[in-house]
Design an enzyme around this catalytic site. Sequence first.
Site, mmCIF file in Angstrom:
data_model
loop_
_atom_site.group_PDB
_atom_site.id
_atom_site.type_symbol
_atom_site.label_atom_id
_atom_site.label_comp_id
_atom_site.label_asym_id
_atom_site.label_seq_id
_atom_site.Cartn_x
_atom_site.Cartn_y
_atom_site.Cartn_z
ATOM 1 N N GLU A 183 -3.084 -4.735 -3.083
ATOM 2 C CA GLU A 183 -3.949 -5.836 -2.435
ATOM 3 C C GLU A 183 -5.001 -5.522 -1.603
ATOM 4 O O GLU A 183 -4.996 -4.271 -0.984
ATOM 5 C CB GLU A 183 -3.024 -6.804 -1.604
ATOM 6 C CG GLU A 183 -2.203 -5.748 -0.388
ATOM 7 C CD GLU A 183 -3.147 -5.748 0.884
ATOM 8 O OE1 GLU A 183 -3.953 -6.417 0.869
ATOM 9 O OE2 GLU A 183 -2.718 -4.877 1.501
ATOM 10 N N THR A 211 1.065 -1.177 -0.080
ATOM 11 C CA THR A 211 -0.082 0.096 -0.192
ATOM 12 C C THR A 211 0.735 1.314 -0.020
ATOM 13 O O THR A 211 1.522 1.475 0.968
ATOM 14 C CB THR A 211 -1.081 0.097 1.253
ATOM 15 O OG1 THR A 211 -1.592 -1.184 1.187
ATOM 16 C CG2 THR A 211 -1.941 1.056 1.269
ATOM 17 N N ASN A 219 -9.789 1.944 1.904
ATOM 18 C CA ASN A 219 -9.711 1.667 3.266
ATOM 19 C C ASN A 219 -10.252 2.955 3.933
ATOM 20 O O ASN A 219 -10.664 2.586 5.036
ATOM 21 C CB ASN A 219 -8.136 1.203 3.460
ATOM 22 C CG ASN A 219 -7.679 -0.376 3.395
ATOM 23 O OD1 ASN A 219 -8.604 -0.987 3.026
ATOM 24 N ND2 ASN A 219 -6.513 -0.383 3.568
ATOM 25 N N CYS A 246 -3.662 -2.144 8.989
ATOM 26 C CA CYS A 246 -3.825 -1.171 7.693
ATOM 27 C C CYS A 246 -4.695 0.117 7.901
ATOM 28 O O CYS A 246 -4.151 1.185 7.808
ATOM 29 C CB CYS A 246 -4.790 -2.236 6.732
ATOM 30 S SG CYS A 246 -3.547 -3.336 6.069
HETATM 31 C C1 UDX Z 1 -8.261 -4.124 5.916
HETATM 32 C C2 UDX Z 1 -9.131 -4.333 4.537
HETATM 33 O O1 UDX Z 1 -10.326 -4.733 4.878
HETATM 34 C C3 UDX Z 1 -8.226 -4.930 3.454
HETATM 35 O O2 UDX Z 1 -9.027 -4.826 2.231
HETATM 36 C C4 UDX Z 1 -7.097 -4.282 3.443
HETATM 37 O O3 UDX Z 1 -6.236 -4.853 2.212
HETATM 38 C C5 UDX Z 1 -6.255 -4.349 4.460
HETATM 39 O O4 UDX Z 1 -6.956 -3.551 5.794
HETATM 40 P P1 UDX Z 1 -7.981 -6.271 7.878
HETATM 41 O O5 UDX Z 1 -7.183 -4.983 8.553
HETATM 42 O O6 UDX Z 1 -7.425 -7.428 7.880
HETATM 43 O O7 UDX Z 1 -8.091 -5.661 6.388
HETATM 44 O O8 UDX Z 1 -9.234 -6.099 8.682
HETATM 45 P P2 UDX Z 1 -10.825 -5.756 8.578
HETATM 46 O O9 UDX Z 1 -11.453 -7.039 8.327
HETATM 47 O O10 UDX Z 1 -11.028 -4.738 7.214
HETATM 48 O O11 UDX Z 1 -11.184 -4.972 9.769
HETATM 49 C C6 UDX Z 1 -10.603 -3.710 10.218
HETATM 50 C C7 UDX Z 1 -11.050 -3.200 11.462
HETATM 51 O O12 UDX Z 1 -12.555 -2.683 11.480
HETATM 52 C C8 UDX Z 1 -11.042 -4.249 12.569
HETATM 53 O O13 UDX Z 1 -10.464 -3.573 13.702
HETATM 54 C C9 UDX Z 1 -12.418 -4.899 12.770
HETATM 55 O O14 UDX Z 1 -12.821 -5.438 14.048
HETATM 56 C C10 UDX Z 1 -13.238 -3.517 12.373
HETATM 57 N N1 UDX Z 1 -14.482 -3.769 11.929
HETATM 58 C C11 UDX Z 1 -14.750 -4.396 10.665
HETATM 59 C C12 UDX Z 1 -15.907 -3.383 12.505
HETATM 60 O O15 UDX Z 1 -15.431 -3.043 13.811
HETATM 61 N N2 UDX Z 1 -16.859 -3.864 12.158
HETATM 62 C C13 UDX Z 1 -17.210 -4.323 11.146
HETATM 63 O O16 UDX Z 1 -18.464 -4.576 10.503
HETATM 64 C C14 UDX Z 1 -15.780 -4.778 10.036
#
Ligand code: UDX
Length: 450
Positions: A161, A136, A219, A271
């Site tokens: 990604e 990123t 993001n 991220c």
């Molecule tokens: C994220 C992006 O989704 C992904 O596309 C990118 O490449 C990397 O960053 P990730 O960090 O693995 O992925 O987690 P993600 O599932 O997106 O959740 C991010 C945060 O949001 C977490 O703290 C999660 O608990 C929170 N979350 C997610 C919520 O509080 N509620 C939701 O409905 C979804």
Amino acid sequence: MPNYDSNEVQPAIRSQQIAVIGSGYVGLTLSASLALLGHDVECTDKSHERVEQLAHGHVPITEEGLTEVVEQMLATGHLRFGRDNQGAARRAEFVFLCLPTPMGGDGWADLSFVKQVAEEIGPHLRPGATVITKSTVPVGTGQMVRQALGRDDVHVVSNPEFLAEGTALRDCLRPDRIVVGAASEAVARTVADLYGPFAHSRSILTDVASAEIIKYASNAYLAVRLTFVNSMAQLCELAGADVRAVTRGMGADRRIGPGFLQPGPGWGGSCFPKDTEALVQTAAGFGCDLALVQTAIATNAQHIDWVAGKVAAILDGHVHGKRIAMWGLTFKAGTDDQRQSPALAIARRLTEMGAVVHAYDPTVPAGTLHGIEVHSSSFSACKEADALVIATEWPEFAAADLTALAAVMGDRVIMDARNMIDPVAAVNAGFRYSGIGVPVQLRREEGVAV
Ligand code: UDX
């Protein structure tokens, strides 16, 4: 839902020689996926220990299905690990850069790893090779990579990604979209084709700068969306409404959609915090004020404090000297990643407020972690506790036997920061229950939230 189904993987039409530089979360998942798609993949990392581990099939991260695919691909010879970036670059038609871009001073993305590697491999690339930035990176990085490579006979492409931890393989093999930014559509197409026939209907081919912005914009949008949902949860509590009904109602609108509307303890991970900061800084560099994203960052930090405050509120105003159990330490379920974890931030806040925190997380071994005593079972963490905070949405927490739990706790109080437990069941088991944006008072006899 299984993380991926190997029967669904349609091999790429042409097998290519690919180098993936960096074996972190992204590099490793990408390498395994590309090998599964039929390419010859050489994945390199500067860490001797990591390469040794991987070459023996030991995957050092928790990610469903990844160990199996790595083992399988090592056995077929389609996947190899090594430390020689220059050699791997010399042998490859396509070179993916999957290097860390940590948050540097003032929130800027630190691009020094990307620059260093580009300088290192530049002289060794084949004429006509394609160098693809997967990390990123802020808009404009493509130009920097081209300069660092010092070559005008190679293609520089952006292919961000979108994989999320816990579903990384599926996100890599069956993504919603494959974004490729290049100087020409023909070059972008060669990169999209690496992902097999599946990619055809899912690829968005564009210029390098747009591809770079798509990643940050996605993001940041998701982080802003969650901040909004968490703010609605706070409003619901004050107004006596139920955020679960509110998000159901919002999500039924096709323009909004039901995904990513789950309120919680605040967003974290490797991220969102880094990418939102980097986007604000990048935009500021162009004279563009992204006040909305900046506010989301600040509001998210306040939300984490608000959750810690709720624990005190349900315990008659303070946590000083109280024993607080915490279920979950990772930033979300399905991963062992604790980076920027709201659970840890809440634990830290509670400790500052004078509480003693005892935690359990299925991925964290028993011991001491940042002053928190970590237990080997969810119930032993709750022994004699004055309150339980559910901070990460591990499915096993939803299945907990509440009556048995009530028997081990000192005081029957649950602060469910993931809205996992049925409030009515909790109240019926004798608990005082507090969720996120869920009505606090429940009429026990009717099992109705009011
Ligand atoms: C994220 C992006 O989704 C992904 O596309 C990118 O490449 C990397 O960053 P990730 O960090 O693995 O992925 O987690 P993600 O599932 O997106 O959740 C991010 C945060 O949001 C977490 O703290 C999660 O608990 C929170 N979350 C997610 C919520 O509080 N509620 C939701 O409905 C979804």
